[in-house]
Write an enzyme that holds these catalytic residues in place. Structure first.
Site, short mmCIF file in Angstrom:
data_model
loop_
_atom_site.label_atom_id
_atom_site.label_comp_id
_atom_site.label_asym_id
_atom_site.label_seq_id
_atom_site.Cartn_x
_atom_site.Cartn_y
_atom_site.Cartn_z
N GLY A 44 0.79 -1.22 0.00
CA GLY A 44 0.00 0.00 0.00
C GLY A 44 0.83 1.27 0.00
O GLY A 44 0.35 2.34 -0.37
N ARG B 41 14.30 0.03 1.22
CA ARG B 41 14.51 -1.29 1.83
C ARG B 41 15.17 -2.22 0.79
O ARG B 41 14.92 -2.09 -0.42
CB ARG B 41 13.19 -1.89 2.29
CG ARG B 41 12.44 -0.98 3.24
CD ARG B 41 11.37 -1.73 4.00
NE ARG B 41 10.30 -2.27 3.17
CZ ARG B 41 9.23 -2.88 3.65
NH1 ARG B 41 9.10 -3.06 4.95
NH2 ARG B 41 8.28 -3.34 2.85
N ARG C 182 6.03 -12.87 0.83
CA ARG C 182 5.51 -13.19 2.16
C ARG C 182 4.57 -14.39 2.08
O ARG C 182 4.15 -14.79 0.99
CB ARG C 182 4.71 -11.99 2.70
CG ARG C 182 5.49 -10.67 2.66
CD ARG C 182 4.67 -9.60 1.95
NE ARG C 182 5.43 -8.35 1.77
CZ ARG C 182 5.62 -7.46 2.74
NH1 ARG C 182 5.07 -7.65 3.92
NH2 ARG C 182 6.34 -6.38 2.53
N ASP D 116 0.99 -11.62 6.45
CA ASP D 116 1.55 -10.75 5.42
C ASP D 116 2.87 -10.13 5.86
O ASP D 116 3.54 -9.46 5.07
CB ASP D 116 0.55 -9.64 5.05
CG ASP D 116 0.12 -8.83 6.25
OD1 ASP D 116 -0.56 -9.40 7.12
OD2 ASP D 116 0.44 -7.63 6.32
#
Length: 640
Positions: A201, A292, A299, A392
């Site tokens: 998101g 990142r 996941r 998740d």
């Protein structure tokens, strides 16, 4: 759900009746090497003997004195050659500009994608991703902090951090050369309930850098704008949560715990509205973006979403799993993938032996289970509480992923949760993490069963492997933390009981244990002197409990024959002096929100050497001040 039975409740070890113990315990270091990408730094040199001419091979027949001189000559020659080779390798070490990074886009090339690019929040069907463009607005973005060690993973020249356009590129305003940005589609169980589509998101992946080691490193901007998976959110991130994510990513790596990494953190120069406690009091906060880095951000929920959307999407699970194995578990590629045609070789009811060579999907699930077990055992060892172990937020590579509300134990409390959203039931508290790891794996196993990739026996086998591997790893971790020659359940159980009753600081206590001397004629006060920093306001009864335990501990370590000095070195190498306590983060955040990033950078330096004494930085290892326990510091919400 299989439950870990704790004796006592905060020992966090499953009982033998619940999970079969593996016959051969695996050391923590060996297990860690299996779960973490390693950078090969090998120098290939011929042995000295191989560099002799044929005529000189007769040197073995020389008299002793001459033989010794010849050996020393050859030894010096070999040393010079080795040093020369090392210098040559260092000089030729790859240092690339951003434009020279070898960027690949295998995820969007090999997997089904959304037919629509960008677009408003919506349900994205029959796809693993949506191509999106970063949409964050910036005003003179600034580079706050960066990681040279992550730059090295990417072969990126550290001088690139000095580029004036660096903050523009890593805020998403300027697109990295070769990048095809996308957001991943996934679902998940949140607090035990299926939440449907979640997805990236506020995270946008730029692509995968292939380094000169042949490793694949995915770059992802967190906080770079809306995606179809943003639901009612703005796709942005604030400075406080970005600082926490950056610092903890790098701190966990330095602790030796598998984790996603962080290349850099930039401010956007714009404010973001956040209601930290969900109490109707939103406020403006500085915006920021973290880059990142991980070999993959896949996941458990990346597979789950397709199992729960109907028959049309179920085949995507196999496609995605084939991709995962090809790029991230290549050693499983040679195994069979017969789907429903399984070959089982039972060896008795007590431990069914599954022939994993007949089904690469079952072998993959088993490896994910073991990696997850190793990860959580390491969390328990350093007193780390994730806080949001939704499916998740569980990496199939066995990495710590998504640093929302996290916390390292201060005063030892097995029921500690750093997440205010988790308070009613404390589902994700420290003591529950091993159980939750198993529960989450069961959900992933159900997904693979839905796609007919594994059968019930293979799921049970993988779950049993999780339990036995967790036990092996946790016992190994705790044995090393106490400097013992072998695991002693009674000794460790009593220690954790004492720590819980007296709310002893987890990190400082274990570090202090290495200072205990194996001297049997100490008085009670002398015996407890090494633990004085953490044993505060003790009653006579509690003092006796610690004295009794200390004498038992001394007897145990003395019987091992290991000297106090050797034991201290060993224990200090696994018991960190410095961990990223929440109050330390908050101090850095407070300064950063005023435009001073010095403390953020200093804290990064400290956390990169958690096992060293670091003279002059003792304040980062002291007991937390009283304000460290206020809401917003020791506990945060999911919006943090």
């Amino acid at each position: 759900m299989t439950t870990f039975r704790h004796v006592p409740a905060h020992l966090f070890l499953p009982s033998a009746a619940t999970i079969r113990t593996s016959p051969t315990p695996t050391s923590a270091r060996s297990a860690f090497l299996l779960t973490r990408p390693r950078l090969a730094r090998h120098i290939s040199l011929k042995p000295a003997a191989a560099q002799l001419s044929p005529a000189s091979s007769s040197f073995l027949s020389l008299p002793h004195a001459q033989l010794r001189r010849r050996f020393l000559q050859l030894s010096r020659r070999f040393t010079v050659m080795a040093a020369s080779t090392q210098v040559s390798l260092q000089e030729n070490k790859t240092r690339l500009k951003l434009e020279q990074l070898n960027l690949d886009n295998s995820f969007i090339r090999d997997l089904p994608g959304d037919s629509t690019t960008d677009g408003p929040p919506r349900q994205v069907l029959h796809a693993c991703y949506t191509k999106v463009s970063p949409s964050v607005l910036v005003d003179n973005p600034q580079l706050v902090v960066w990681s040279n060690s992550v730059a090295e993973l990417l072969n990126l020249d550290p001088k690139e951090f000095e580029r004036p356009d660096f903050p523009l590129i890593f805020s998403g305003v300027s697109i990295l050369k070769g990048s095809v940005p996308y957001a991943q589609c996934y679902g998940g169980h949140q607090f035990g309930t299926w939440a449907g589509q979640l997805g990236d998101g506020r995270a946008i992946t730029l692509g995968e850098v292939l380094n000169n080691q042949g490793e694949r490193w995915e770059l992802q901007l967190k906080g770079s704008g809306k995606t179809p998976y943003s639901r009612f959110a703005d796709g942005l991130a604030v400075l406080r949560s970005s600082i926490r994510e950056f610092l903890c990513s790098e701190a966990m790596d330095a602790l030796g715990i598998p984790t996603t990494r962080a290349l850099c953190l930039v401010t956007t120069g714009k404010n973001v509205t956040r209601d930290m406690f969900y109490d109707g009091n939103p406020k403006e906060e500085p915006g920021a973006i973290v880059c990142r880095v991980a070999q993959s951000f896949l996941r458990f929920g990346s597979y789950q979403i397709h199992a729960l959307r109907g028959e049309e999407d179920v085949p995507i699970i196999r496609t995605l799993l084939d991709y995962t194995i090809q790029h991230h578990f290549p050693h499983l590629n040679s195994l069979s993938s017969k789907g429903e045609d399984f070959s089982l070789k039972p060896e008795g009811l007590e431990k069914p032996a599954v022939d994993l060579t007949s089904n690469k999907y079952a072998a993959w699930f088993c490896e994910v289970a073991e990696r997850t077990a190793v990860l959580i055992a390491k969390w328990q060892g350093v007193g780390f509480t994730h806080g949001v172990m939704n499916t998740d937020n569980m990496s199939v590579l066995g990495l710590t992923i998504d640093y929302g509300p996290f916390g390292f134990l201060d005063a030892f409390d097995p029921n500690y949760t750093p997440n205010t959203t988790d308070l009613p039931g404390r589902r994700y508290c420290f003591a529950n993490q091993p159980d939750i790891g198993m529960w989450n794996l069961a959900q992933l196993g159900g997904t693979l069963s839905t796609a007919n990739l594994v059968n019930d026996e293979e799921v049970k086998y993988a779950m049993a492997k999780y339990g036995s591997r967790f036990m092996d790893e946790y016992q190994s971790v705790m044995t090393k933390k106490l400097g013992l020659a072998k695991y002693n359940k009674d000794l460790i159980s009593k220690l954790l009981t004492n720590m819980a009753i007296d709310k002893v600081d987890y990190t400082i206590c274990f570090r202090a244990l290495s200072k205990i001397k194996t001297i049997h004629d100490f008085t009670d006060d002398e015996l407890l002197n090494p633990l004085k920093p953490v044993l505060l306001d003790m009653s006579k009864e509690r003092k006796k409990a610690w004295v009794d335990w200390s004498r038992q501990y001394i007897q145990e370590v003395a019987s091992s024959g290991i000297s106090d000095e050797e034991r201290k070195r060993s224990m200090d190498s696994v018991n960190p002096k410095f961990v990223l306590r929440n109050y330390l983060c908050q101090s850095a955040i407070d300064a950063a929100e005023q435009g001073d990033f010095t403390e953020v950078r200093r804290l990064l330096e400290v956390m990169q050497k958690p096992y060293d004494e670091q003279e002059g930085r003792e304040k980062y290892a002291r007991l937390p001040p009283a304000w460290a326990y206020r809401p917003g510091v020791c506990m945060l919400s999911c919006s943090s």
